[in-house]
Design a protein around this motif. Sequence first.
Motif, PDB file in Angstrom:
ATOM      1  N   ASN A  46       0.814  -1.322   0.110  1.00 49.15           N
ATOM      2  CA  ASN A  46      -0.155  -0.018  -0.060  1.00 49.15           C
ATOM      3  C   ASN A  46       1.010   1.215  -0.033  1.00 49.15           C
ATOM      4  OD1 ASN A  46       0.769   0.833   2.759  1.00 49.15           O
ATOM      5  ND2 ASN A  46      -0.659  -0.860   3.330  1.00 49.15           N
ATOM      6  N   PRO A  47       0.529   2.379  -0.313  1.00 52.62           N
ATOM      7  CA  PRO A  47       1.295   3.703  -0.349  1.00 52.62           C
ATOM      8  C   PRO A  47       2.208   3.723   0.972  1.00 52.62           C
ATOM      9  CG  PRO A  47      -0.944   4.340  -0.703  1.00 52.62           C
ATOM     10  CD  PRO A  47      -1.008   2.765  -0.305  1.00 52.62           C
ATOM     11  N   TYR A  48       1.756   3.205   2.284  1.00 52.51           N
ATOM     12  CA  TYR A  48       2.723   3.557   3.505  1.00 52.51           C
ATOM     13  C   TYR A  48       3.792   2.518   3.369  1.00 52.51           C
ATOM     14  CZ  TYR A  48       4.250   3.677   8.074  1.00 52.51           C
ATOM     15  OH  TYR A  48       5.140   3.527   9.251  1.00 52.51           O
ATOM     16  N   THR A  49       3.283   1.157   2.889  1.00 50.23           N
ATOM     17  CA  THR A  49       4.501   0.115   2.974  1.00 50.23           C
ATOM     18  C   THR A  49       5.416   0.412   1.754  1.00 50.23           C
ATOM     19  OG1 THR A  49       3.088  -1.316   1.953  1.00 50.23           O
ATOM     20  CG2 THR A  49       3.217  -1.704   4.409  1.00 50.23           C
ATOM     21  N   LEU A  50       4.920   0.797   0.462  1.00 46.89           N
ATOM     22  CA  LEU A  50       5.851   0.934  -0.310  1.00 46.89           C
ATOM     23  C   LEU A  50       6.719   2.368   0.022  1.00 46.89           C
ATOM     24  CD1 LEU A  50       7.024   0.340  -3.241  1.00 46.89           C
ATOM     25  CD2 LEU A  50       5.127   1.687  -4.084  1.00 46.89           C
ATOM     26  N   GLY A  51       6.134   3.423   0.592  1.00 48.33           N
ATOM     27  CA  GLY A  51       7.004   4.321   1.094  1.00 48.33           C
ATOM     28  C   GLY A  51       8.082   3.693   2.004  1.00 48.33           C
ATOM     29  N   THR A  52       7.727   3.012   2.959  1.00 48.03           N
ATOM     30  CA  THR A  52       8.723   2.344   3.969  1.00 48.03           C
ATOM     31  C   THR A  52       9.753   1.854   3.001  1.00 48.03           C
ATOM     32  OG1 THR A  52       7.156   1.845   5.355  1.00 48.03           O
ATOM     33  CG2 THR A  52       9.168   0.521   5.964  1.00 48.03           C
ATOM     34  N   LEU A  53       9.717   0.943   1.986  1.00 47.85           N
ATOM     35  CA  LEU A  53      10.748   0.238   1.063  1.00 47.85           C
ATOM     36  C   LEU A  53      11.695   1.559   0.596  1.00 47.85           C
ATOM     37  CD1 LEU A  53       8.877  -2.472  -0.747  1.00 47.85           C
ATOM     38  CD2 LEU A  53      10.412  -2.684   1.079  1.00 47.85           C
ATOM     39  N   LEU A  54      10.936   2.630   0.013  1.00 50.82           N
ATOM     40  CA  LEU A  54      11.780   3.713  -0.457  1.00 50.82           C
ATOM     41  C   LEU A  54      12.685   4.445   0.655  1.00 50.82           C
ATOM     42  CD1 LEU A  54       8.869   4.995  -2.900  1.00 50.82           C
ATOM     43  CD2 LEU A  54      11.148   4.208  -3.444  1.00 50.82           C
ATOM     44  N   THR A  55      11.996   4.475   1.870  1.00 55.42           N
ATOM     45  CA  THR A  55      12.753   5.124   3.118  1.00 55.42           C
ATOM     46  C   THR A  55      13.947   4.166   3.355  1.00 55.42           C
ATOM     47  OG1 THR A  55      10.636   6.204   3.951  1.00 55.42           O
ATOM     48  CG2 THR A  55      12.526   6.018   5.482  1.00 55.42           C
ATOM     49  N   ASP A  56      13.982   2.762   3.451  1.00 50.76           N
ATOM     50  CA  ASP A  56      14.971   2.148   3.582  1.00 50.76           C
ATOM     51  C   ASP A  56      16.025   2.158   2.700  1.00 50.76           C
ATOM     52  OD1 ASP A  56      13.488   1.204   5.723  1.00 50.76           O
ATOM     53  OD2 ASP A  56      12.950  -0.678   4.832  1.00 50.76           O
ATOM     54  N   LEU A  57      15.693   2.566   1.525  1.00 52.76           N
ATOM     55  CA  LEU A  57      16.609   2.963   0.403  1.00 52.76           C
ATOM     56  C   LEU A  57      17.340   4.301   0.472  1.00 52.76           C
ATOM     57  CD1 LEU A  57      14.652   0.926  -2.506  1.00 52.76           C
ATOM     58  CD2 LEU A  57      16.922   0.191  -1.361  1.00 52.76           C
ATOM     59  N   GLY A  58      16.853   4.987   1.285  1.00 56.39           N
ATOM     60  CA  GLY A  58      17.369   6.157   1.665  1.00 56.39           C
ATOM     61  C   GLY A  58      16.722   7.548   1.061  1.00 56.39           C
ATOM     62  N   TYR A  59      15.432   7.243   0.539  1.00 57.01           N
ATOM     63  CA  TYR A  59      14.610   8.226  -0.116  1.00 57.01           C
ATOM     64  C   TYR A  59      13.841   8.954   1.147  1.00 57.01           C
ATOM     65  CZ  TYR A  59      15.150   6.839  -4.766  1.00 57.01           C
ATOM     66  OH  TYR A  59      15.903   6.416  -5.867  1.00 57.01           O
ATOM     67  N   GLU A  60      13.441  10.088   1.102  1.00 57.41           N
ATOM     68  CA  GLU A  60      12.638  10.728   2.033  1.00 57.41           C
ATOM     69  C   GLU A  60      11.441  11.326   1.274  1.00 57.41           C
ATOM     70  OE1 GLU A  60      14.739  13.985   4.043  1.00 57.41           O
ATOM     71  OE2 GLU A  60      16.339  12.451   4.730  1.00 57.41           O
ATOM     72  N   GLU A  61      10.403  11.368   2.124  1.00 58.08           N
ATOM     73  CA  GLU A  61       9.198  11.739   1.507  1.00 58.08           C
ATOM     74  C   GLU A  61       9.143  13.246   1.563  1.00 58.08           C
ATOM     75  OE1 GLU A  61       4.495  12.217   2.767  1.00 58.08           O
ATOM     76  OE2 GLU A  61       5.334  10.392   3.231  1.00 58.08           O
ATOM     77  N   TRP A  74      -0.757  11.608  -4.559  1.00 49.65           N
ATOM     78  CA  TRP A  74       0.610  11.749  -5.079  1.00 49.65           C
ATOM     79  C   TRP A  74       1.444  11.952  -3.897  1.00 49.65           C
ATOM     80  CZ3 TRP A  74      -4.230  13.997  -6.504  1.00 49.65           C
ATOM     81  CH2 TRP A  74      -4.661  13.994  -7.596  1.00 49.65           C
ATOM     82  N   ILE A  75       2.608  11.143  -3.931  1.00 48.32           N
ATOM     83  CA  ILE A  75       3.425  11.311  -2.867  1.00 48.32           C
ATOM     84  C   ILE A  75       4.827  11.246  -3.484  1.00 48.32           C
ATOM     85  CG2 ILE A  75       4.415  10.488  -0.953  1.00 48.32           C
ATOM     86  CD1 ILE A  75       1.827   8.769  -0.547  1.00 48.32           C
ATOM     87  N   THR A  76       5.726  12.609  -3.359  1.00 48.06           N
ATOM     88  CA  THR A  76       7.051  12.534  -3.901  1.00 48.06           C
ATOM     89  C   THR A  76       8.161  11.863  -2.968  1.00 48.06           C
ATOM     90  OG1 THR A  76       7.071  14.841  -3.386  1.00 48.06           O
ATOM     91  CG2 THR A  76       6.532  14.125  -5.628  1.00 48.06           C
ATOM     92  N   TYR A  77       8.843  11.553  -3.300  1.00 48.20           N
ATOM     93  CA  TYR A  77      10.103  10.921  -2.602  1.00 48.20           C
ATOM     94  C   TYR A  77      11.456  11.571  -3.353  1.00 48.20           C
ATOM     95  CZ  TYR A  77       6.964   7.968   0.000  1.00 48.20           C
ATOM     96  OH  TYR A  77       5.932   7.476   0.515  1.00 48.20           O
ATOM     97  N   LYS A  78      12.264  11.932  -2.373  1.00 51.03           N
ATOM     98  CA  LYS A  78      13.720  12.583  -3.005  1.00 51.03           C
ATOM     99  C   LYS A  78      14.821  11.813  -2.083  1.00 51.03           C
ATOM    100  CE  LYS A  78      12.266  16.986  -4.602  1.00 51.03           C
ATOM    101  NZ  LYS A  78      12.397  18.240  -4.640  1.00 51.03           N
TER     102      LYS A  78
END
Length: 101
Positions: A46-61, A74-78
């Motif tokens: 879901n958006p939260y768990t996919l965001g967690t994967l991205l955070t684990d890879l060094g991305y920030e919301e 729409w959620i951006t990650y940098k």
Amino acid sequence: MKSGYELAPDVKEKYMPVVKEFIDKLEAYEGDPSEICKDFTKTELNPYTLGTLLTDLGYEEDGFDKNGWEMDFWITYKKPGFKTLMLAGTGITFEMVLSAE
């Protein structure tokens, strides 16, 4: 019972390589980055768990936007040195796609 906000180890193990592969492909692509996307519709994410994967890879919301009753988001990650990612979808039909912003 696990919460929808917990990233189960088996789900992380299954999808982390998929997300990494998408990011590698996006970073190597020399054309318009908006032409590349990865559809996560009808997955265990879901958006939260996919965001967690991205955070684990060094991305920030970096931003979150929604349009209300239609439940679109729409959620951006940098991440420094990498293309900005956009997680977009809709809650009504549960569609979710990861792409470049």
